[in-house]
Design a protein around this motif. Sequence first.
Motif, mmCIF file in Angstrom:
data_model
loop_
_atom_site.group_PDB
_atom_site.id
_atom_site.type_symbol
_atom_site.label_atom_id
_atom_site.label_comp_id
_atom_site.label_asym_id
_atom_site.label_seq_id
_atom_site.Cartn_x
_atom_site.Cartn_y
_atom_site.Cartn_z
ATOM 1 N N THR A 55 14.547 26.100 50.934
ATOM 2 C CA THR A 55 15.146 25.165 51.950
ATOM 3 C C THR A 55 14.546 25.186 53.285
ATOM 4 O O THR A 55 15.059 25.992 54.184
ATOM 5 C CB THR A 55 16.831 25.443 52.043
ATOM 6 O OG1 THR A 55 17.018 26.839 52.497
ATOM 7 C CG2 THR A 55 17.532 24.986 50.957
ATOM 8 N N PRO A 56 13.254 24.751 53.401
ATOM 9 C CA PRO A 56 12.488 24.899 54.769
ATOM 10 C C PRO A 56 13.218 24.207 55.839
ATOM 11 O O PRO A 56 13.809 23.128 55.437
ATOM 12 C CB PRO A 56 11.073 24.546 54.325
ATOM 13 C CG PRO A 56 11.622 23.303 53.162
ATOM 14 C CD PRO A 56 12.466 23.999 52.233
ATOM 15 N N PHE B 82 8.000 21.920 58.666
ATOM 16 C CA PHE B 82 7.418 20.592 58.669
ATOM 17 C C PHE B 82 8.029 19.610 59.579
ATOM 18 O O PHE B 82 9.217 19.866 60.086
ATOM 19 C CB PHE B 82 7.761 19.896 57.115
ATOM 20 C CG PHE B 82 6.675 20.390 55.777
ATOM 21 C CD1 PHE B 82 5.774 19.410 55.574
ATOM 22 C CD2 PHE B 82 6.612 21.553 55.741
ATOM 23 C CE1 PHE B 82 4.683 19.749 54.651
ATOM 24 C CE2 PHE B 82 5.765 21.941 54.546
ATOM 25 C CZ PHE B 82 4.777 20.957 54.254
ATOM 26 N N VAL B 83 7.428 18.540 59.949
ATOM 27 C CA VAL B 83 7.890 17.723 60.938
ATOM 28 C C VAL B 83 7.934 16.046 60.415
ATOM 29 O O VAL B 83 6.876 15.764 59.675
ATOM 30 C CB VAL B 83 7.364 17.666 62.221
ATOM 31 C CG1 VAL B 83 5.716 17.309 62.088
ATOM 32 C CG2 VAL B 83 7.930 16.841 63.268
ATOM 33 N N ASP C 66 11.771 18.505 48.360
ATOM 34 C CA ASP C 66 11.711 18.773 47.085
ATOM 35 C C ASP C 66 10.163 18.441 46.827
ATOM 36 O O ASP C 66 9.372 19.143 46.159
ATOM 37 C CB ASP C 66 12.592 17.594 46.108
ATOM 38 C CG ASP C 66 12.261 17.833 44.722
ATOM 39 O OD1 ASP C 66 12.469 18.823 44.204
ATOM 40 O OD2 ASP C 66 12.076 16.747 44.061
ATOM 41 N N GLY C 67 9.681 17.691 47.753
ATOM 42 C CA GLY C 67 8.330 17.365 47.829
ATOM 43 C C GLY C 67 7.539 18.696 48.077
ATOM 44 O O GLY C 67 6.598 18.914 47.472
ATOM 45 N N ILE C 68 7.870 19.222 49.278
ATOM 46 C CA ILE C 68 7.403 20.574 49.679
ATOM 47 C C ILE C 68 7.284 21.587 48.680
ATOM 48 O O ILE C 68 6.287 22.294 48.488
ATOM 49 C CB ILE C 68 8.314 21.078 50.834
ATOM 50 C CG1 ILE C 68 8.024 19.982 52.082
ATOM 51 C CG2 ILE C 68 7.634 22.478 51.183
ATOM 52 C CD1 ILE C 68 8.985 20.344 53.204
ATOM 53 N N ILE D 102 3.686 15.029 52.962
ATOM 54 C CA ILE D 102 4.474 14.462 51.938
ATOM 55 C C ILE D 102 4.886 13.077 51.914
ATOM 56 O O ILE D 102 5.288 12.756 53.154
ATOM 57 C CB ILE D 102 5.904 15.397 51.991
ATOM 58 C CG1 ILE D 102 5.599 16.827 51.674
ATOM 59 C CG2 ILE D 102 6.903 14.509 50.960
ATOM 60 C CD1 ILE D 102 5.224 17.224 50.449
ATOM 61 N N THR D 103 4.926 12.327 51.119
ATOM 62 C CA THR D 103 5.241 10.873 51.450
ATOM 63 C C THR D 103 6.227 10.306 50.499
ATOM 64 O O THR D 103 6.097 10.689 49.219
ATOM 65 C CB THR D 103 3.939 9.870 51.332
ATOM 66 O OG1 THR D 103 2.854 10.436 51.900
ATOM 67 C CG2 THR D 103 3.972 8.387 51.593
#
Length: 243
Positions: free
Chosen positions: A4-5, A87-88, A107-109, A117-118
């Motif tokens: 959970t970043p 992440f931002v 989830d992408g991270i 991430i897109t």
Amino acid sequence: MAGTPLITVVVPTYNLGHYFDDSLASIQAQTYGNYEVCLIDDASTDGTAKRVDAAASDERYHVIHFDTHRGVSVARNYGLDHAKGEFVTFVDGDDQLEPDFLSTIADGIAQGPADVITVGYNWGRWFESALAHGNGWQRVSKRDMFDAVRARGDAIGGYVWNKAFRVALLRENKIRYDESLALAEDLLFTTEAVVASDNFWFNPAVMYQKINRPGSTIHSATGEMRRTEQQVRRHMDELGRGL
């Protein structure tokens, strides 16, 4: 990296009227809890600033007011400079997020090494292009990512609002928004981030709703602004040589 970043959400606002109410509600409805929001009001004169202040009751929401109108790039750079997240992501204050937008980003991270991430988006006629890219997470090569950013209307695109960027990478490479640009600043920012990155993940699930608001920059761009966009695109092509 933990599962959970912390994700920083940067939201510039300027004279958004009632559009901001729906945008803020969509952020507050996120199913993912480990996030912070930088709300930067760019000297609104229509009551938007008061709506921004109302969000400050949540300690995750940090409200900033500019004394004079300085432009979206200045606001985004301020948010980037003060981001505490790993992440931002940059959300336009008149757009709306699906409830799982941030959880999908997280989830992408978690897919593996990740720099950009897109996720999919809905923007009128571009909606079908997002649906045409299959399902689930897809690793994207650097060359394919650059080409997708360069292409008009692609499901990945050069937009910043359907993406999340690793903050450390942006800072290490001094990637910021060009504050002299009134159009295509997002294209340049995304291109520079892609050139500096190596790990890209894309999920076409539609998580971002782009709202067509009369009076927005994209609808009111002047001929000079369009010519500047073409200059930016030529510079993008130069950055992509040799990838």
